[in-house]
Design a protein around this motif. Structure first.
Motif, PDB file in Angstrom:
ATOM      1  N   GLU A   1      23.754  25.355   5.586  1.00  0.00           N
ATOM      2  CA  GLU A   1      22.630  24.465   5.856  1.00  0.00           C
ATOM      3  C   GLU A   1      22.421  24.239   7.354  1.00  0.00           C
ATOM      4  N   THR A   2      23.508  24.094   8.093  1.00  0.00           N
ATOM      5  CA  THR A   2      23.389  23.807   9.530  1.00  0.00           C
ATOM      6  C   THR A   2      23.260  25.070  10.371  1.00  0.00           C
ATOM      7  N   GLY A   3      23.743  26.200   9.826  1.00  0.00           N
ATOM      8  CA  GLY A   3      23.732  27.429  10.609  1.00  0.00           C
ATOM      9  C   GLY A   3      24.785  27.439  11.694  1.00  0.00           C
ATOM     10  N   GLU A   4      25.749  26.524  11.625  1.00  0.00           N
ATOM     11  CA  GLU A   4      26.794  26.410  12.636  1.00  0.00           C
ATOM     12  C   GLU A   4      28.164  26.340  11.972  1.00  0.00           C
ATOM     13  N   ALA A   5      29.197  26.520  12.798  1.00  0.00           N
ATOM     14  CA  ALA A   5      30.566  26.435  12.298  1.00  0.00           C
ATOM     15  C   ALA A   5      30.882  24.992  11.910  1.00  0.00           C
ATOM     16  N   VAL A   6      31.586  24.826  10.804  1.00  0.00           N
ATOM     17  CA  VAL A   6      31.953  23.503  10.296  1.00  0.00           C
ATOM     18  C   VAL A   6      33.480  23.403  10.255  1.00  0.00           C
ATOM     19  N   LEU A   7      33.995  22.243  10.718  1.00  0.00           N
ATOM     20  CA  LEU A   7      35.448  22.033  10.779  1.00  0.00           C
ATOM     21  C   LEU A   7      35.793  20.690  10.146  1.00  0.00           C
ATOM     22  N   SER A   8      36.848  20.684   9.367  1.00  0.00           N
ATOM     23  CA  SER A   8      37.419  19.429   8.870  1.00  0.00           C
ATOM     24  C   SER A   8      38.917  19.497   9.103  1.00  0.00           C
ATOM     25  N   ASP A   9      39.420  18.600   9.990  1.00  0.00           N
ATOM     26  CA  ASP A   9      40.853  18.650  10.309  1.00  0.00           C
ATOM     27  C   ASP A   9      41.695  17.907   9.280  1.00  0.00           C
TER      28      ASP A   9
ATOM     29  N   CYS B   1      34.768  26.824   8.452  1.00  0.00           N
ATOM     30  CA  CYS B   1      33.851  27.876   7.978  1.00  0.00           C
ATOM     31  C   CYS B   1      32.772  28.094   9.028  1.00  0.00           C
ATOM     32  N   ALA B   2      32.402  29.377   9.236  1.00  0.00           N
ATOM     33  CA  ALA B   2      31.351  29.698  10.215  1.00  0.00           C
ATOM     34  C   ALA B   2      30.451  30.786   9.645  1.00  0.00           C
ATOM     35  N   PRO B   3      29.150  30.699   9.944  1.00  0.00           N
ATOM     36  CA  PRO B   3      28.224  31.723   9.451  1.00  0.00           C
ATOM     37  C   PRO B   3      28.280  32.997  10.293  1.00  0.00           C
ATOM     38  N   ILE B   4      28.142  34.111   9.619  1.00  0.00           N
ATOM     39  CA  ILE B   4      28.015  35.403  10.305  1.00  0.00           C
ATOM     40  C   ILE B   4      26.526  35.703  10.343  1.00  0.00           C
ATOM     41  N   ARG B   5      25.890  35.454  11.483  1.00  0.00           N
ATOM     42  CA  ARG B   5      24.431  35.513  11.503  1.00  0.00           C
ATOM     43  C   ARG B   5      23.909  35.993  12.854  1.00  0.00           C
ATOM     44  N   THR B   6      22.726  36.563  12.787  1.00  0.00           N
ATOM     45  CA  THR B   6      21.949  36.886  13.984  1.00  0.00           C
ATOM     46  C   THR B   6      20.663  36.064  13.917  1.00  0.00           C
TER      47      THR B   6
ATOM     48  N   PHE C   1      43.299  22.724  12.043  1.00  0.00           N
ATOM     49  CA  PHE C   1      42.423  23.492  12.928  1.00  0.00           C
ATOM     50  C   PHE C   1      41.844  22.557  13.979  1.00  0.00           C
ATOM     51  N   GLN C   2      41.650  23.067  15.187  1.00  0.00           N
ATOM     52  CA  GLN C   2      41.126  22.279  16.284  1.00  0.00           C
ATOM     53  C   GLN C   2      39.702  22.705  16.628  1.00  0.00           C
ATOM     54  N   ALA C   3      39.047  21.886  17.429  1.00  0.00           N
ATOM     55  CA  ALA C   3      37.657  22.159  17.816  1.00  0.00           C
ATOM     56  C   ALA C   3      37.563  23.470  18.608  1.00  0.00           C
ATOM     57  N   GLU C   4      38.609  23.744  19.423  1.00  0.00           N
ATOM     58  CA  GLU C   4      38.584  24.992  20.182  1.00  0.00           C
ATOM     59  C   GLU C   4      38.607  26.200  19.250  1.00  0.00           C
ATOM     60  N   GLN C   5      39.363  26.089  18.160  1.00  0.00           N
ATOM     61  CA  GLN C   5      39.402  27.180  17.185  1.00  0.00           C
ATOM     62  C   GLN C   5      38.063  27.312  16.452  1.00  0.00           C
ATOM     63  N   GLN C   6      37.406  26.187  16.262  1.00  0.00           N
ATOM     64  CA  GLN C   6      36.068  26.211  15.672  1.00  0.00           C
ATOM     65  C   GLN C   6      35.117  27.009  16.573  1.00  0.00           C
ATOM     66  N   ASP C   7      35.189  26.769  17.862  1.00  0.00           N
ATOM     67  CA  ASP C   7      34.344  27.505  18.810  1.00  0.00           C
ATOM     68  C   ASP C   7      34.697  28.990  18.826  1.00  0.00           C
ATOM     69  N   LEU C   8      36.023  29.260  18.785  1.00  0.00           N
ATOM     70  CA  LEU C   8      36.451  30.655  18.766  1.00  0.00           C
ATOM     71  C   LEU C   8      35.931  31.364  17.512  1.00  0.00           C
ATOM     72  N   LEU C   9      36.023  30.686  16.381  1.00  0.00           N
ATOM     73  CA  LEU C   9      35.546  31.290  15.134  1.00  0.00           C
ATOM     74  C   LEU C   9      34.043  31.540  15.194  1.00  0.00           C
ATOM     75  N   ALA C  10      33.281  30.597  15.745  1.00  0.00           N
ATOM     76  CA  ALA C  10      31.833  30.778  15.871  1.00  0.00           C
ATOM     77  C   ALA C  10      31.509  31.975  16.762  1.00  0.00           C
ATOM     78  N   ALA C  11      32.226  32.097  17.899  1.00  0.00           N
ATOM     79  CA  ALA C  11      31.997  33.229  18.804  1.00  0.00           C
ATOM     80  C   ALA C  11      32.385  34.544  18.134  1.00  0.00           C
ATOM     81  N   PHE C  12      33.486  34.499  17.408  1.00  0.00           N
ATOM     82  CA  PHE C  12      33.940  35.711  16.718  1.00  0.00           C
ATOM     83  C   PHE C  12      32.916  36.141  15.658  1.00  0.00           C
ATOM     84  N   CYS C  13      32.382  35.184  14.908  1.00  0.00           N
ATOM     85  CA  CYS C  13      31.404  35.506  13.866  1.00  0.00           C
ATOM     86  C   CYS C  13      30.131  36.113  14.458  1.00  0.00           C
TER      87      CYS C  13
END
Length: 358
Positions: free
Chosen positions: A125-133, A157-162, A181-193
């Motif tokens: 729904e958001t189109g962005e990575a979601v984190l719950s610690d 969870c993060a979307p794989i999208r263009t 999981f930390q916020a930095e890992q959330q950012d890493l996952l988003a960049a990786f996706c």
């Protein structure tokens, strides 16, 4: 995070009984907190480097199923997740699990408690990575049956999208590890996706190109077969035409040979018989052997009266039927002169024959 230190304290620290003990405990917690933050920073830096290396590797994979398997394997390892799933977004909006770690692919489906699909839908729904610690206390997910049933502690969870399309989602969780999981890992996952989306798009494009090339090769082979069959048919037609021409030529030759044979027979009838002729004071014998079926060589003998005989030896220029026809005309002319008694000497005969023939 404070939660990291607190979790460790809850797991293995006794409540002190004195102020000194409490001070010691606070100092110990602070040291451990600083160490935890330092380790986390170092881990994130290493994770970023690993993500870059993995992205380079994934960019070289052209087979889509292999790409998805290697993608999930790499992200679970780098993010130190306990479980992971890669979900493909189908054109009808459904989610289909195409790769899993710590899970069975066939068990990961909506309606099951295998993973928390709520976090996946939130990312969708958001189109962005979601984190719950802490999924058990997170208002968004704590009521989810999967969170309670599987005792999920932290989920991401993060979307794989263009810009054009959402290909799917990467889901990660931890159940027994105390470190969330930390916020930095959330950012890493988003960049990786984001890198995975590019690789996914490239793999699809490559598959389409392969399909086009395969189709083109199939068409080329089909056209080649058709061309070979056409050439073979043309060769057969050419052979048939050649055979027909040969048969026609043989038939024409047979007709010509018959005509030439007939012309030869006719010419023989205008030549004297091959026997000795006797006249007043003379004996004659002649024979004509043409170079071909018939020709222009000709001789004739006829009696003019009791005292005179006429002997003619002629050679018509050329060979074949044309020359033999002239000899036939010459013989007819000579017979006519003999019958009309106009043969009054060689000069008169030649002059009369020249006027008739030419």
């Amino acid at each position: 995070m404070i939660g990291f230190a607190g979790a460790s304290a809850r797991a293995g620290t006794l409540v002190p009984k004195s102020a000194a003990d409490r001070g010691t405990q606070r100092r110990s917690i602070a040291v451990r907190l600083e160490a935890g933050l330092a380790d986390a920073a170092a881990s994130n830096e290493q994770g970023l480097e690993a993500i870059v290396e993995v992205s380079r590797y994934l960019a070289s994979i052209r087979d889509l199923p292999t790409l998805l398997e290697k993608t999930l394997e790499a992200v679970v390892r780098v993010m130190r997740a306990e479980r992971g799933a890669l979900l493909e977004a189908t054109p009808d909006g459904a989610l289909r699990c195409v790769a899993a770690r710590g899970l069975k692919v066939e068990e990961v489906r909506e309606g099951s408690s295998s993973i928390t699909f709520g976090v996946v839908r939130a990312a969708q729904e958001t189109g962005e990575a979601v984190l719950s610690d802490n999924a058990l206390s997170d208002e968004r997910f704590k009521e989810r049956r999967s969170v309670v049933a599987t005792d999920i502690r932290s989920v991401m969870c993060a979307p794989i999208r263009t810009r054009k399309r959402t290909f799917g989602f990467i889901y990660l969780d931890r159940r027994v590890l105390d470190v969330a999981f930390q916020a930095e890992q959330q950012d890493l996952l988003a960049a990786f996706c984001t890198q995975v989306a590019v690789a996914w798009e490239n793999a699809i494009a490559f598959a389409e190109i392969e399909a086009l090339n395969s189709g083109l090769e199939g068409k080329v082979k089909e056209r080649t077969v058709q061309l070979r069959e056409t050439n073979e048919q043309l060769a057969r037609s050419l052979d048939e035409l050649t055979n027909t021409r040969l048969k026609l030529a043989e038939a024409q030759r047979d007709v010509l040979e018959k005509e030439m044979s007939l012309a030869r027979d006719i010419q023989r009838t205008i030549l004297p018989l091959e026997e000795v002729f006797e006249g007043p004071g003379v004996q004659l014998f002649g024979k004509v052997i043409p170079a071909s079926f018939c020709g222009g060589d000709w001789w004739a003998w006829t009696r003019i009266d009791d005292a005179r005989s006429l002997l003619v030896v002629a050679d018509v220029t050329g060979h074949g039927v044309a020359a033999s026809l002239i000899t036939a005309v010459a013989r007819a002319c000579l017979d006519t002169l003999a019958l009309t008694h106009e043969a009054k000497g060689p000069a008169a005969v030649l002059r009369a024959m020249n006027e008739v023939i030419f």
